[in-house]
Write a protein that holds these residues in place. Sequence first.
Motif, PDB file in Angstrom:
ATOM      1  N   ALA A 143       0.909  -1.328   0.089  1.00 55.12           N
ATOM      2  CA  ALA A 143      -0.188   0.261  -0.069  1.00 55.12           C
ATOM      3  C   ALA A 143       0.584   1.397   0.645  1.00 55.12           C
ATOM      4  O   ALA A 143       0.755   2.811  -0.605  1.00 55.12           O
ATOM      5  N   ARG A 144       1.452   1.195   0.580  1.00 57.61           N
ATOM      6  CA  ARG A 144       2.877   2.262   0.281  1.00 57.61           C
ATOM      7  C   ARG A 144       3.723   2.405  -0.568  1.00 57.61           C
ATOM      8  O   ARG A 144       3.268   3.299  -1.124  1.00 57.61           O
ATOM      9  N   ALA A 145       4.175   1.570  -1.171  1.00 54.94           N
ATOM     10  CA  ALA A 145       4.606   1.572  -2.262  1.00 54.94           C
ATOM     11  C   ALA A 145       3.675   2.603  -3.528  1.00 54.94           C
ATOM     12  O   ALA A 145       4.073   2.971  -4.442  1.00 54.94           O
ATOM     13  N   LEU A 146       2.121   1.907  -3.662  1.00 58.79           N
ATOM     14  CA  LEU A 146       1.246   2.546  -4.466  1.00 58.79           C
ATOM     15  C   LEU A 146       0.860   4.154  -4.220  1.00 58.79           C
ATOM     16  O   LEU A 146       0.038   4.325  -4.607  1.00 58.79           O
ATOM     17  N   ALA A 147       1.195   4.345  -2.709  1.00 59.99           N
ATOM     18  CA  ALA A 147       0.731   5.772  -2.524  1.00 59.99           C
ATOM     19  C   ALA A 147       1.034   7.057  -3.306  1.00 59.99           C
ATOM     20  O   ALA A 147       0.053   7.472  -2.899  1.00 59.99           O
ATOM     21  N   LEU A 148       2.139   7.095  -4.328  1.00 61.88           N
ATOM     22  CA  LEU A 148       1.806   7.990  -5.110  1.00 61.88           C
ATOM     23  C   LEU A 148       1.454   7.405  -6.650  1.00 61.88           C
ATOM     24  O   LEU A 148       1.636   8.341  -7.685  1.00 61.88           O
ATOM     25  N   ASP A 149       0.839   6.547  -6.588  1.00 65.34           N
ATOM     26  CA  ASP A 149       0.146   6.024  -7.662  1.00 65.34           C
ATOM     27  C   ASP A 149       1.472   5.913  -8.748  1.00 65.34           C
ATOM     28  O   ASP A 149       1.111   6.261 -10.539  1.00 65.34           O
ATOM     29  N   PRO A 150       1.913   4.787  -8.128  1.00 69.68           N
ATOM     30  CA  PRO A 150       3.586   4.722  -9.775  1.00 69.68           C
ATOM     31  C   PRO A 150       3.139   3.801 -10.766  1.00 69.68           C
ATOM     32  O   PRO A 150       2.729   3.017 -10.783  1.00 69.68           O
ATOM     33  N   PRO A 151       3.434   4.385 -11.504  1.00 74.63           N
ATOM     34  CA  PRO A 151       2.925   3.952 -12.989  1.00 74.63           C
ATOM     35  C   PRO A 151       4.147   2.718 -13.095  1.00 74.63           C
ATOM     36  O   PRO A 151       3.436   1.786 -14.156  1.00 74.63           O
ATOM     37  N   LEU A 152       4.698   2.213 -12.597  1.00 76.35           N
ATOM     38  CA  LEU A 152       5.688   1.145 -13.198  1.00 76.35           C
ATOM     39  C   LEU A 152       6.204   0.604 -11.047  1.00 76.35           C
ATOM     40  O   LEU A 152       6.267   1.965 -10.667  1.00 76.35           O
ATOM     41  N   MET A 153       5.811  -0.542 -11.234  1.00 73.51           N
ATOM     42  CA  MET A 153       6.229  -0.865 -10.015  1.00 73.51           C
ATOM     43  C   MET A 153       6.788  -2.410 -10.357  1.00 73.51           C
ATOM     44  O   MET A 153       6.825  -3.265 -10.808  1.00 73.51           O
ATOM     45  N   ARG A 213      -1.493  -9.644  -9.453  1.00 80.43           N
ATOM     46  CA  ARG A 213      -2.530  -9.258 -10.895  1.00 80.43           C
ATOM     47  C   ARG A 213      -3.504  -8.438 -10.616  1.00 80.43           C
ATOM     48  O   ARG A 213      -3.368  -7.536 -11.406  1.00 80.43           O
ATOM     49  N   ARG A 214      -3.954  -8.227  -9.786  1.00 81.34           N
ATOM     50  CA  ARG A 214      -5.835  -7.667  -9.488  1.00 81.34           C
ATOM     51  C   ARG A 214      -4.986  -6.095  -9.333  1.00 81.34           C
ATOM     52  O   ARG A 214      -5.523  -5.645 -10.503  1.00 81.34           O
ATOM     53  N   LEU A 215      -4.440  -5.797  -8.970  1.00 81.57           N
ATOM     54  CA  LEU A 215      -3.908  -4.339  -9.018  1.00 81.57           C
ATOM     55  C   LEU A 215      -3.008  -3.566 -10.178  1.00 81.57           C
ATOM     56  O   LEU A 215      -3.113  -2.381 -10.411  1.00 81.57           O
ATOM     57  N   SER A 216      -2.132  -4.441 -10.449  1.00 73.93           N
ATOM     58  CA  SER A 216      -1.337  -4.654 -11.729  1.00 73.93           C
ATOM     59  C   SER A 216      -2.208  -4.163 -13.408  1.00 73.93           C
ATOM     60  O   SER A 216      -2.608  -3.273 -13.831  1.00 73.93           O
ATOM     61  N   ARG A 217      -3.648  -5.205 -13.153  1.00 77.54           N
ATOM     62  CA  ARG A 217      -4.313  -5.293 -14.050  1.00 77.54           C
ATOM     63  C   ARG A 217      -5.849  -3.828 -14.145  1.00 77.54           C
ATOM     64  O   ARG A 217      -6.097  -3.082 -14.438  1.00 77.54           O
ATOM     65  N   SER A 218      -6.055  -3.772 -12.975  1.00 77.70           N
ATOM     66  CA  SER A 218      -6.878  -2.478 -12.131  1.00 77.70           C
ATOM     67  C   SER A 218      -6.160  -1.294 -12.684  1.00 77.70           C
ATOM     68  O   SER A 218      -7.698  -0.125 -13.141  1.00 77.70           O
ATOM     69  N   LEU A 219      -5.110  -0.771 -12.091  1.00 79.04           N
ATOM     70  CA  LEU A 219      -4.355  -0.136 -12.584  1.00 79.04           C
ATOM     71  C   LEU A 219      -3.622   0.462 -13.760  1.00 79.04           C
ATOM     72  O   LEU A 219      -3.236   1.574 -13.373  1.00 79.04           O
ATOM     73  N   GLY A 220      -3.454  -1.089 -14.466  1.00 81.45           N
ATOM     74  CA  GLY A 220      -2.803  -0.521 -15.385  1.00 81.45           C
ATOM     75  C   GLY A 220      -1.570   0.086 -15.241  1.00 81.45           C
ATOM     76  O   GLY A 220      -0.731   0.920 -15.746  1.00 81.45           O
ATOM     77  N   LEU A 221      -1.458  -1.119 -13.966  1.00 81.75           N
ATOM     78  CA  LEU A 221       0.601  -0.806 -13.898  1.00 81.75           C
ATOM     79  C   LEU A 221       1.622  -1.561 -14.559  1.00 81.75           C
ATOM     80  O   LEU A 221       0.934  -2.731 -15.205  1.00 81.75           O
ATOM     81  N   THR A 222       3.076  -0.992 -14.910  1.00 79.71           N
ATOM     82  CA  THR A 222       3.729  -2.429 -15.364  1.00 79.71           C
ATOM     83  C   THR A 222       4.092  -3.219 -14.137  1.00 79.71           C
ATOM     84  O   THR A 222       4.586  -1.741 -12.873  1.00 79.71           O
ATOM     85  N   SER A 223       4.535  -4.041 -14.147  1.00 76.43           N
ATOM     86  CA  SER A 223       4.478  -4.957 -12.453  1.00 76.43           C
ATOM     87  C   SER A 223       5.851  -5.659 -13.148  1.00 76.43           C
ATOM     88  O   SER A 223       5.970  -6.227 -14.158  1.00 76.43           O
ATOM     89  N   ILE A 224       7.711  -5.219 -12.724  1.00 73.97           N
ATOM     90  CA  ILE A 224       8.629  -6.240 -12.620  1.00 73.97           C
ATOM     91  C   ILE A 224       8.790  -7.403 -11.656  1.00 73.97           C
ATOM     92  O   ILE A 224       8.678  -6.397 -10.048  1.00 73.97           O
ATOM     93  N   ILE A 225       8.234  -8.049 -11.396  1.00 72.70           N
ATOM     94  CA  ILE A 225       8.994  -8.836  -9.507  1.00 72.70           C
ATOM     95  C   ILE A 225       9.310  -9.751 -10.637  1.00 72.70           C
ATOM     96  O   ILE A 225      10.054 -10.894 -10.684  1.00 72.70           O
ATOM     97  N   VAL A 226      10.655  -9.615  -9.329  1.00 75.28           N
ATOM     98  CA  VAL A 226      12.123 -10.724  -9.317  1.00 75.28           C
ATOM     99  C   VAL A 226      11.914 -11.090  -8.239  1.00 75.28           C
ATOM    100  O   VAL A 226      10.927 -11.365  -6.982  1.00 75.28           O
ATOM    101  N   SER A 227      12.157 -12.790  -8.465  1.00 82.81           N
ATOM    102  CA  SER A 227      11.902 -14.156  -7.602  1.00 82.81           C
ATOM    103  C   SER A 227      12.674 -14.780  -7.575  1.00 82.81           C
ATOM    104  O   SER A 227      12.733 -15.267  -9.168  1.00 82.81           O
TER     105      SER A 227
END
Length: 267
Positions: free
Chosen positions: A155-165, A187-201
């Motif tokens: 939630a904190r990472a999304l606070a400023l509505d960043p286009p890239l997560m 997945r839900r937040l990326s789709r609903s907010l139109g984010l670009t997400s990069i997951i290192v795992s």
Amino acid sequence: MTVPATAAVQLTGVRLDRGGRTILRDLDLVVPRGSITAVLGPSGTGKSTLLAALTGELVPAAGEVRVFGQSVPQGSRDLLEMRKGIGVLLQGNGLLTDLSVAENVALPLRAHTRLPEPLLQRLVAMKLNAVGLRAAADLYPRELSGGMARRVALARALALDPPLMLYDEPLTGLDPIASGVIMSLIRRLSRSLGLTSIIVSHHVRETLPIADQAVVIANGGIVFDGTPAQLESSEDPLLRQFLHGEPDGPIPFEGAVPRTRAAGAHA
């Protein structure tokens, strides 16, 4: 390499060094806008080093890193401005223990905006609601489970509505149920907010099902870039070793002596 205008992240001929040692080399990568990209690989192969280059924490020794068409700046003011558009979920959450959940989420808003307090509080409530934790606003990090703490950090990472997560090992320390909740949220937040997400795992089975693009890093570079289906159907020995967790193969176990070297030692 021809790069589409829809690219969110572009790496061209990038080499990343730490402590005078090359960690990753010859990196060419395009991450499309609005996609979820899984960056996979064994521990210690440089996945987090790649994220450091995207945030400007690490300056490439060679090549260029571009985020939304702009080269990652080196000047502190320009870099700070660019980072406002990048949300980062850290492995350790990074929550401040003497602040409540709501105060932790409010930190980026207080640091980078001059919003009136009532509006700021409404935004904090919205972010917590998005991760299912609005009722936990007055709790402190010590009162949270591992999964709850991870969601607060999200939630904190999304606070400023960043286009890239950027997510750095988001499942570290979580049980299977909490892991499922976090991946579903991403997945839900990326789709609903139109984010670009990069997951290192290195959690392959949990990450691949939500990804559009899969990138595998091993042996100092990118060894695969394609769809999750292409990765899972690959017959490449290195990829199969990683996907199936086999101890023997082209990827050496960390700290192990390669067979050829060990054989030579007894010659």
